[in-house]
Design a protein around this motif. Structure first.
Motif, PDB file in Angstrom:
ATOM      1  N   ALA A  30       0.778  -1.272   0.057  1.00  0.00           N
ATOM      2  CA  ALA A  30       0.092  -0.102  -0.169  1.00  0.00           C
ATOM      3  C   ALA A  30       0.703   1.226  -0.089  1.00  0.00           C
ATOM      4  O   ALA A  30       2.059   1.318   0.209  1.00  0.00           O
ATOM      5  CB  ALA A  30      -0.865   0.052   1.333  1.00  0.00           C
ATOM      6  N   ILE A  31       0.345   2.270  -0.312  1.00  0.00           N
ATOM      7  CA  ILE A  31       1.073   3.649  -0.488  1.00  0.00           C
ATOM      8  C   ILE A  31       1.406   3.889   0.736  1.00  0.00           C
ATOM      9  O   ILE A  31       0.533   4.054   1.905  1.00  0.00           O
ATOM     10  CB  ILE A  31       0.248   4.617  -1.242  1.00  0.00           C
ATOM     11  N   GLU A  32       2.718   4.391   0.820  1.00  0.00           N
ATOM     12  CA  GLU A  32       3.117   4.859   2.286  1.00  0.00           C
ATOM     13  C   GLU A  32       4.417   5.781   2.256  1.00  0.00           C
ATOM     14  O   GLU A  32       5.268   5.684   1.299  1.00  0.00           O
ATOM     15  CB  GLU A  32       3.632   3.669   2.973  1.00  0.00           C
ATOM     16  N   ASP A  33       4.610   6.769   3.237  1.00  0.00           N
ATOM     17  CA  ASP A  33       5.793   7.531   3.300  1.00  0.00           C
ATOM     18  C   ASP A  33       6.794   6.566   3.615  1.00  0.00           C
ATOM     19  O   ASP A  33       6.547   5.897   4.754  1.00  0.00           O
ATOM     20  CB  ASP A  33       5.543   8.741   4.139  1.00  0.00           C
ATOM     21  N   GLN A  34       8.095   6.898   3.169  1.00  0.00           N
ATOM     22  CA  GLN A  34       9.149   5.831   3.523  1.00  0.00           C
ATOM     23  C   GLN A  34      10.162   6.982   4.538  1.00  0.00           C
ATOM     24  O   GLN A  34      10.041   8.124   4.197  1.00  0.00           O
ATOM     25  CB  GLN A  34      10.041   5.589   2.221  1.00  0.00           C
ATOM     26  N   PRO A  35      10.997   6.299   5.172  1.00  0.00           N
ATOM     27  CA  PRO A  35      11.899   7.050   5.984  1.00  0.00           C
ATOM     28  C   PRO A  35      12.786   8.108   5.197  1.00  0.00           C
ATOM     29  O   PRO A  35      13.292   8.907   5.747  1.00  0.00           O
ATOM     30  CB  PRO A  35      12.694   6.177   6.986  1.00  0.00           C
ATOM     31  N   TYR A  36      13.201   7.614   3.940  1.00  0.00           N
ATOM     32  CA  TYR A  36      14.188   8.261   3.324  1.00  0.00           C
ATOM     33  C   TYR A  36      13.414   9.274   2.392  1.00  0.00           C
ATOM     34  O   TYR A  36      14.027   9.866   1.410  1.00  0.00           O
ATOM     35  CB  TYR A  36      14.863   7.296   2.523  1.00  0.00           C
TER      36      TYR A  36
END
Length: 143
Positions: free
Chosen positions: A109-115
């Motif tokens: 699913a769509i998600e913000d990544q730590p990078y």
């Protein structure tokens, strides 16, 4: 100054990396990637009901190549469903909504990544994984 030579040089593409895919049903995979995902059909060379070579360009840059699977063909032929690619897009949320509405198989699913990227992944009808995100990579010469 030779203008013909200058014009020819301007039309040449810069060297790229081209992920490659093999498919049991390459015509259907081409249609899925163009009609559903949004790639552009740049070249499709057929040999009867098989795709000898296809080039699909991503509207924001880059592209992929694919063809019909032939296990008796050249060495290094990839098993269909065993490949993956990461595609950079500035329109990740709109693409995710469109692919979800089209009932494409979402594997992440769509998600913000730590990078700093926002991304998601799908599976195509052959089982390959396609990740889409905003992360364009790091500038060269950073390390």
């Amino acid at each position: 100054m030779n203008t013909t030579n200058t014009t020819e040089k301007q039309q040449l593409r810069a060297p790229d990396v081209w992920p490659t895919f093999q498919a049991h049903d390459a015509p259907a995979l081409v249609d899925f990637l163009v009609d559903t995902v949004g790639f552009e059909r740049t070249a499709v060379y057929r040999d009867g009901d098989r795709v000898a070579h296809a080039q699909l360009d991503w509207p924001e840059g880059g592209g992929v190549m694919l063809g019909s699977y032939d296990p008796s063909g050249e060495k290094g032929c990839l098993q269909p469903g065993s490949s993956g690619a990461y595609i950079v897009t500035a329109h990740v949320d709109a693409l995710y909504e469109r692919l979800t509405a089209a009932r494409v198989t979402i594997v992440r699913a769509i998600e913000d990544q730590p990078y700093g990227s926002r991304e998601f992944a799908i599976a195509d009808p052959e089982g390959n994984t396609w990740s889409f995100g905003t992360y364009p990579g790091e500038p060269r010469g950073q390390n």
